[in-house]
Design an enzyme around this catalytic site. Sequence first.
Site, PDB file in Angstrom:
ATOM      1  N   ASN A  37       0.767  -1.240  -0.051  1.00 43.67           N
ATOM      2  CA  ASN A  37      -0.080   0.109   0.098  1.00 43.67           C
ATOM      3  C   ASN A  37       0.945   1.302  -0.025  1.00 43.67           C
ATOM      4  OD1 ASN A  37      -2.425   1.269   0.000  1.00 43.67           O
ATOM      5  ND2 ASN A  37      -2.478   1.601   2.258  1.00 43.67           N
ATOM      6  N   SER A 127      -4.840   1.856  17.378  1.00 40.21           N
ATOM      7  CA  SER A 127      -5.672   3.087  16.956  1.00 40.21           C
ATOM      8  C   SER A 127      -6.902   3.156  17.856  1.00 40.21           C
ATOM      9  CB  SER A 127      -6.307   2.286  15.804  1.00 40.21           C
ATOM     10  OG  SER A 127      -7.652   3.199  15.177  1.00 40.21           O
ATOM     11  N   TYR A 152     -10.607  -4.980  10.936  1.00 39.77           N
ATOM     12  CA  TYR A 152      -9.635  -4.175  11.116  1.00 39.77           C
ATOM     13  C   TYR A 152      -9.312  -3.747  12.687  1.00 39.77           C
ATOM     14  CZ  TYR A 152      -7.163   0.223  11.547  1.00 39.77           C
ATOM     15  OH  TYR A 152      -6.227   1.323  12.133  1.00 39.77           O
ATOM     16  N   LYS A 156      -6.429  -4.588  15.662  1.00 36.64           N
ATOM     17  CA  LYS A 156      -5.718  -3.697  16.491  1.00 36.64           C
ATOM     18  C   LYS A 156      -5.856  -3.979  18.001  1.00 36.64           C
ATOM     19  CE  LYS A 156      -3.723  -0.887  13.508  1.00 36.64           C
ATOM     20  NZ  LYS A 156      -2.508  -1.090  13.536  1.00 36.64           N
TER      21      LYS A 156
HETATM   22  C1  WQD Z   1     -13.626  10.311   9.263  1.00 35.58           C
HETATM   23  C2  WQD Z   1     -15.149  10.891   9.087  1.00 35.58           C
HETATM   24  C3  WQD Z   1     -16.838   9.276   8.002  1.00 35.58           C
HETATM   25  C4  WQD Z   1     -14.914   9.602   3.997  1.00 35.58           C
HETATM   26  C5  WQD Z   1     -10.449   4.981  10.288  1.00 35.58           C
HETATM   27  C6  WQD Z   1     -10.072   4.138  11.218  1.00 35.58           C
HETATM   28  C7  WQD Z   1      -8.882   4.730  12.075  1.00 35.58           C
HETATM   29  C8  WQD Z   1      -7.979   5.199  11.233  1.00 35.58           C
HETATM   30  C9  WQD Z   1      -8.381   6.310  10.238  1.00 35.58           C
HETATM   31  C10 WQD Z   1      -6.123   3.894  10.257  1.00 35.58           C
HETATM   32  C11 WQD Z   1     -16.163   9.542   9.528  1.00 35.58           C
HETATM   33  C12 WQD Z   1     -16.658  10.809   7.429  1.00 35.58           C
HETATM   34  C13 WQD Z   1     -15.120   9.724   5.550  1.00 35.58           C
HETATM   35  C14 WQD Z   1     -16.002  10.319   3.192  1.00 35.58           C
HETATM   36  C15 WQD Z   1     -17.453  10.950   5.012  1.00 35.58           C
HETATM   37  N1  WQD Z   1      -7.413   4.302  10.237  1.00 35.58           N
HETATM   38  N2  WQD Z   1     -16.255  10.439   5.849  1.00 35.58           N
HETATM   39  N3  WQD Z   1     -17.257  10.927   3.342  1.00 35.58           N
HETATM   40  O1  WQD Z   1     -13.394   5.990   9.901  1.00 35.58           O
HETATM   41  O2  WQD Z   1     -12.905   7.663  11.552  1.00 35.58           O
HETATM   42  O3  WQD Z   1     -11.213   6.182  11.038  1.00 35.58           O
HETATM   43  O4  WQD Z   1      -9.456   5.787   9.346  1.00 35.58           O
HETATM   44  O5  WQD Z   1      -5.039   4.519  10.664  1.00 35.58           O
HETATM   45  O6  WQD Z   1      -8.304   3.608  12.610  1.00 35.58           O
HETATM   46  O7  WQD Z   1     -11.045   3.692  12.030  1.00 35.58           O
HETATM   47  O8  WQD Z   1     -11.750   7.889   9.236  1.00 35.58           O
HETATM   48  O9  WQD Z   1     -11.365   9.281   7.645  1.00 35.58           O
HETATM   49  O10 WQD Z   1     -12.814   7.331   6.931  1.00 35.58           O
HETATM   50  O11 WQD Z   1     -13.786   9.023   8.427  1.00 35.58           O
HETATM   51  O12 WQD Z   1     -18.254  11.519   5.473  1.00 35.58           O
HETATM   52  O13 WQD Z   1     -15.808  10.184   2.000  1.00 35.58           O
HETATM   53  O14 WQD Z   1     -15.340  11.346   7.883  1.00 35.58           O
HETATM   54  O15 WQD Z   1     -18.118   8.828   7.882  1.00 35.58           O
HETATM   55  O16 WQD Z   1     -17.487  10.297  10.140  1.00 35.58           O
HETATM   56  P1  WQD Z   1     -12.682   7.055  10.455  1.00 35.58           P
HETATM   57  P2  WQD Z   1     -12.474   8.265   7.932  1.00 35.58           P
END
Ligand code: WQD
Length: 341
Positions: A37, A127, A152, A156
């Site tokens: 990745n 995380s 995932y 962790k």
């Molecule tokens: C953030 C917010 C979405 C995309 C995950 C993992 C965490 C870490 C980071 C690895 C949420 C919203 C997102 C989009 C949106 N992973 N969103 N539209 O899910 O909080 O965390 O990724 O290190 O361990 O759990 O991060 O950036 O995906 O989402 O509205 O196109 O943005 O619903 O509320 P998340 P995210």
Amino acid sequence: MAQKILVNGGTGYIGSHTVVELINEGFETFIIDNLSNSSADVIEQIEKITGTKPGFEVFDLTDLHKLGLFFEENPGIDAIIHFAASKAVGESVEKPLLYYRNNLVSLMNLIECQLKFDVPNIVFSSSCTVYGQPDKLPVTETTPRKDAESPYANTKRMNEDILKDSIHAYPQLKGIALRYFNPIGAHPSALIGELPLGVPQNLVPFITQAAAGLRGELKVFGDDYNTSDGSAVRDYINVVDLAKAHVVAINRLLNKKNKENFEVFNLGTGNGYSVLEIVKGFEKATGVKLNYKIVDRRAGDIEKIWADTTYANEELGWKAETGLEETLLSAWNWEKKVRGI
Ligand code: WQD
């Protein structure tokens, strides 16, 4: 003689930023990555930023034979930072076996090698996802972990337990688990940053790619949460600030400042921002208008989470320094550099 740090997953997003800060601190660094990745080009960018080229080998940490050979051929490693893991929440739901095998076997192989080759110090990339939807906010390190929302997240949590139990059984091991909140942004040089393969799952890389014209409008997953504007809230932390926390953790172990053989720290800013606040913050920081539409919630998402950073601030003497708009601008500068805009 510089102390030598092995960085598993060091060509990845957080890993590459951490290698830069380790080199800046005077450490010798060595990266193992399977490039599943990330790209080997990152090595050259790290050298451009720091003037120093990290050691680098490409292989998969699930291959215990290769990992053992590596440790035989590279004696004198003083500590390890273990980033290497599959990390896409949605993909983990579709491919659980890939996630359990990759994330768990890699760590177990590593711990076996630590014992065999006497490399006791490890910093593990965990995380905030281990907390699930906390009942009480902000989240402290003693907030109970909840059942995982995805394979995932489960890996962790399981890896924290594998590390903790191994350290309990083999007290010569010393480990620190760092629970990241939401890492965002890019190095100020715009030479390294987040470059997800395919359609970005995470919010900020989707925003920067949409702003660069690579994606259609942003989908905001839900505006019916119990938050200030209805969209979900997260604690977004600048990736360079996060990288610096790893250097602090490594020094804590090398200088034997750890209070327990296994320690856990939350790495966040202590501030929660909603998705719509991130959109507005990006527009303000960059002057770029974002098109978005509200759609249904995303399965597996929690409503809101942000960190209580007291323990990390006081015990590590570390604090996230970079503001949200500066961080969002750094993400945009990186995107523009990558796309030649
Ligand atoms: C953030 C917010 C979405 C995309 C995950 C993992 C965490 C870490 C980071 C690895 C949420 C919203 C997102 C989009 C949106 N992973 N969103 N539209 O899910 O909080 O965390 O990724 O290190 O361990 O759990 O991060 O950036 O995906 O989402 O509205 O196109 O943005 O619903 O509320 P998340 P995210």
